[in-house]
Design an enzyme around this catalytic site. Structure first.
Site, PDB file in Angstrom:
ATOM      1  N   GLN A  45       5.073 -30.113  24.802  1.00 31.64           N
ATOM      2  CA  GLN A  45       4.220 -29.691  26.161  1.00 31.64           C
ATOM      3  C   GLN A  45       4.903 -30.427  27.225  1.00 31.64           C
ATOM      4  O   GLN A  45       5.025 -31.540  27.234  1.00 31.64           O
ATOM      5  CB  GLN A  45       2.893 -30.500  25.996  1.00 31.64           C
ATOM      6  N   GLY A  46       5.214 -29.663  28.172  1.00 29.09           N
ATOM      7  CA  GLY A  46       5.586 -30.142  29.460  1.00 29.09           C
ATOM      8  C   GLY A  46       4.681 -30.134  30.660  1.00 29.09           C
ATOM      9  O   GLY A  46       4.723 -29.227  31.562  1.00 29.09           O
TER      10      GLY A  46
ATOM     11  N   GLU B 113      -7.779 -28.535  23.454  1.00 26.23           N
ATOM     12  CA  GLU B 113      -6.924 -29.558  22.934  1.00 26.23           C
ATOM     13  C   GLU B 113      -8.096 -30.512  22.796  1.00 26.23           C
ATOM     14  O   GLU B 113      -7.941 -31.440  21.747  1.00 26.23           O
ATOM     15  CB  GLU B 113      -6.153 -30.162  24.028  1.00 26.23           C
TER      16      GLU B 113
ATOM     17  N   SER C 227      -7.196 -38.771  30.849  1.00 19.63           N
ATOM     18  CA  SER C 227      -7.475 -40.185  30.620  1.00 19.63           C
ATOM     19  C   SER C 227      -9.404 -40.091  30.498  1.00 19.63           C
ATOM     20  O   SER C 227      -9.883 -39.149  31.073  1.00 19.63           O
ATOM     21  CB  SER C 227      -7.175 -41.239  31.535  1.00 19.63           C
TER      22      SER C 227
ATOM     23  N   GLU D 153     -11.117 -41.572  32.254  1.00 22.38           N
ATOM     24  CA  GLU D 153     -11.671 -41.822  33.713  1.00 22.38           C
ATOM     25  C   GLU D 153     -11.636 -40.542  34.377  1.00 22.38           C
ATOM     26  O   GLU D 153     -12.643 -39.963  35.003  1.00 22.38           O
ATOM     27  CB  GLU D 153     -10.995 -42.642  34.531  1.00 22.38           C
TER      28      GLU D 153
END
Lengths: 388, 365
Positions: free
Chosen positions: A126-127, A244, A373, A375
């Site tokens: 994954q980029g 995901e 994240s 957050e």
């Protein structure tokens, strides 16, 4: 209101359990149990074992060569795999890129790439992230400039997990600087053998080698490798991230880890004072209760998406709960192992079941950072669920 | 796997929600809650007429519900409305004690709302009531402390130690106005009332014995499980109400030239509150699903739920007050009354620590 699995689902669970018992090589289970990762050859071998059973692309619809299982069966499969310490299939292939191609890719792309994911020809990485674009993913600066039938790609990607095994990378690239940052992003498939690409390892805090940085210098990529429309990549990226996050609750893996924690605790607590034992037991009880609650929260989300389609912002909730609970389990295992956790992983000589407790603990700090994240997940919840 | 309510149950919940919406306002509630009885007879009778009491019992018991999810759904709605009327104490718990003792005649009157029984358990706590067998029946001595809503009950259903140790206890039906019974009533912090009931050489006849002698633990077990599930569901409903009020506030209160809900520091606290409430909801579902399982599974799930709602309830109350700021500290603002009840729920039927410790005892210590 019925919180139980149907008899059909229970039969399916038994079938999966039986298959794993008879087909999972013990060596692979041992590596997973110790918090390690299979190498490329081993994971491809495990993929082949699942492929022969027709269960490799287990989260795909039938028309693309998958199983067509609904969310409940998929969940049961994940749980049973985790219970047996089976390695997870390569998420980049099966859970990330494939759903994007199925939804937004061309027929040619699906016909070409999907079978290659299953037969082991392609290992994707994954980029997404860049040194200057982490949580603020839309600020990516890797550019793709159209030149005839090609794009010329320049820039740098980072945190590329298992890039060292990959031959392909799906990238978010900037194709326009007009409008909002999100508006100029495209989704491009790149062959890592193309001249101008360099991959460098990044050593992680636990001493391991799992992630990389990737440099692109005048890399020529056929324009036919563009997924969907130019400048629409942000939509696809978000879709992928939602996907995901399904299974991100890690219910199965956390249940397995809890069992390991309680076994270790039973073994080690004999040498603890009554007060130490009570303090630890309380923390274990808390996380066990949190996990039982999350199991049901997860099932509620699964039931609500059982009709099909990707889950919405609820997956952000599960991502936060799942990662925090898993990290607490790792933290408790580290504590229960006690003094022995200081020793660097030392293979056969390490105490059984306790190997690498500190390494796994540190490695899994990633759980609350990657995939958006925690957050960022709270930002999503605030916007999408709370309407703030 | 299905997390939706049946049509019948949803109708009951909707009926109750409509009643609360149209007829139940907080300032009247607070007046009734501060009265000596601690609740309103008018609402009590209306809720009985709406059939809400029958929801807690099966058809065989004289009701028309009786499943764990029926009980949870109704109490969740009662919580949302901060209903102070003691359906938990004077219908659910006492009714299930009567049912377990096989007294369906009295239970029928509970379901119609004609009789109010309140359960006082005084055989396991530090302050005990002892029952000594006499020629005419029993002689009772001791104190039953903090019996909720005894002030509104016509009959006290008392468990007292009737044998050599606490394991030997029996239930007795007691007239609160009898000679030998002295009652001290307390207003409670969250509205309503609780009473210390003192027994001094109270002589009662053998007829006063409920069910068979020395089986109080068996008789009360189911009732206590129902009560624990109900109070957890009530707490969940209160949390939902607090969440909605707090979200409204975040969307409308302006500071620094913008609504405060735009500030990330507050958004993230609110997102955490949301997560935790969803976990509490799952805990209540798990508890409801476990009520008919084995004794161990049931006890574990109920303790997990009471621990969860105790911990999360306190968090939700504290966060809601903080996110509101000064207005959240006032008597006049409705949210505070919800927060008080939510925190006080952790003081009933064992708090979060008590239930965590009980949970630990199953396989950790």
């Amino acid at each position: 209101m019925d919180t139980t699995f149907s008899p059909e689902d229970e039969d399916f669970r038994a079938l999966v359990r039986d298959f794993v018992e008879n087909n999972l090589p013990p060596e692979y289970a041992r590596i997973v149990a110790e918090g390690g990762y299979l190498n490329k050859e081993q994971l491809l071998d495990w993929h082949a074992i699942l492929r022969r059973q027709g269960w490799l692309a287990y989260n795909w619809p039938v028309e693309f060569g998958g199983t067509g299982w609904g969310p409940v069966k998929t969940h049961i499969f994940d749980e049973e795999m985790a219970r047996a310490d089976a390695p997870k299939v390569l998420a980049f292939n099966f859970k990330m890129l494939a759903p994007v191609l199925m939804k937004f890719g061309s027929q040619e792309q699906c016909d070409y790439y999907l079978p290659r994911m299953i037969d082991g020809t392609d290992w994707w990485c994954q980029g997404y992230s860049e040194p200057g674009a982490g949580s603020d993913l839309a600020s990516i600066r890797t550019t793709a400039v159209r030149d005839g039938d090609d794009y010329i790609v320049n820039g740098q990607k980072t945190w590329t997990t298992l890039g060292q095994y990959a031959n392909m990378i799906f990238c978010l690239v900037r194709t326009s600087n007009e409008g909002k940052p999100q508006a100029g992003i495209s989704f491009l498939l790149i062959d890592l053998a193309t001249p101008g690409i360099e991959m460098r390892p990044i050593r992680t805090i636990d001493g391991g080698y799992e992630i990389n940085e990737v440099f692109f210098t005048n890399v020529r990529v056929p324009a036919s490798n563009l997924v969907g429309a130019e400048n629409e990549g942000w939509t696809y990226a978000k879709y992928l991230l939602t996907y995901e996050r399904t299974g991100i609750a890690m219910v199965g893996a956390s249940k397995k880890k809890l069992t390991r924690l309680k076994d270790l605790f039973a073994e080690k607590s004999r040498s603890l004072s009554v007060h130490e034992k009570a303090l630890l037991a309380a923390r274990i009880a808390r996380v066990e209760i949190d996990l039982a609650n999350m199991d049901t929260t997860n099932m509620r989300v699964l039931a609500s998406v059982a009709g099909g389609g990707a889950p919405g912002a609820e997956s952000s909730m599960l991502k936060i709960l799942g990662s925090e609970i898993h990290q607490e389990l790792d933290s408790l295992i580290r504590r229960v192992v006690g003094r022995d956790a200081q020793a660097l992983r030392s293979g056969e000589q390490a105490p059984a079941g306790a190997t690498n407790a500190a390494g796994v603990y540190f490695n899994n700090r990633k759980l609350s950072i990657y995939g958006g994240s925690n957050e960022i997940q709270k930002n999503i919840i605030s916007k999408m669920i709370l309407g703030l | 796997m299905d997390f939706t309510h049946t049509e019948e149950r949803q109708m009951v919940v909707d009926t109750l929600a409509r009643y609360i919406q149209n007829e139940y306002n907080l300032s009247d509630r607070n007046d009734a809650a501060a009265s000596p009885q601690g609740f309103s007879d008018v609402h009590w009778n209306n809720l009985a007429e709406l059939g809400m009491f029958g929801v807690f019992f099966t058809e065989e018991q004289g009701g028309f519900g009786g499943s764990a999810f029926d009980v949870a759904a109704v109490f969740q709605e009662l919580g949302r409305g901060l209903v102070v009327e003691p359906l938990l104490d004077c219908v659910l718990r006492s009714g299930h004690v009567l049912a377990a003792a096989g007294d369906f005649e009295r239970l029928a009157k509970v379901i119609t709302g004609a009789s109010r029984y309140v359960v006082a358990q005084a055989h396991t706590t530090g302050d005990r009531v002892t029952a000594k067998q006499s020629e005419a029946g029993w002689i009772l001595n001791g104190t039953a402390p903090m019996v909720k809503f005894a002030a509104g009950a016509d009959t006290i259903v008392l468990s007292a130690q009737s044998g050599a140790d606490a394991a030997q206890a029996s239930f007795f039906l007691i007239d609160p106005t009898a000679n030998g019974v002295a009652i001290t009533h307390h207003d409670t912090f969250d509205g309503g009332s609780a009473s210390d009931i003192h027994f001094a050489d109270l002589a009662i006849s053998s007829d006063a014995l409920l069910g068979s002698a020395h089986h109080a633990d068996t008789i009360v077990r189911t009732a206590e499980n129902w009560a624990c599930l109900a109070i957890c569901a009530e707490a969940l409903g209160i949390m939902e109400a607090i969440k909605e009020t707090t979200l409204d506030y975040l969307r409308t209160r302006t500071q620094f030239g913008t609504v405060i809900g735009r500030f990330q520091a507050l958004q993230h606290r609110m997102a955490q509150v949301l997560l935790e409430i969803e976990q509490a909801r799952s805990a209540v579902i798990n508890a409801a699903a476990a009520v008919n399982k084995s004794e161990t599974d049931c006890d574990k799930a109920l303790s997990a739920a009471k621990y969860s709602i105790g911990r999360i309830g306190t968090l939700v109350a504290e966060e809601a007050i903080q996110l509101h700021g000064g207005i959240g500290m006032t008597w006049e603002y409705e949210m505070g009354h919800f927060a008080k009840r939510l925190v006080m729920i952790d003081h009933e039927m064992g708090n979060a620590d008590h239930h965590l410790a009980r949970y630990m005892q199953f396989d950790l210590v």
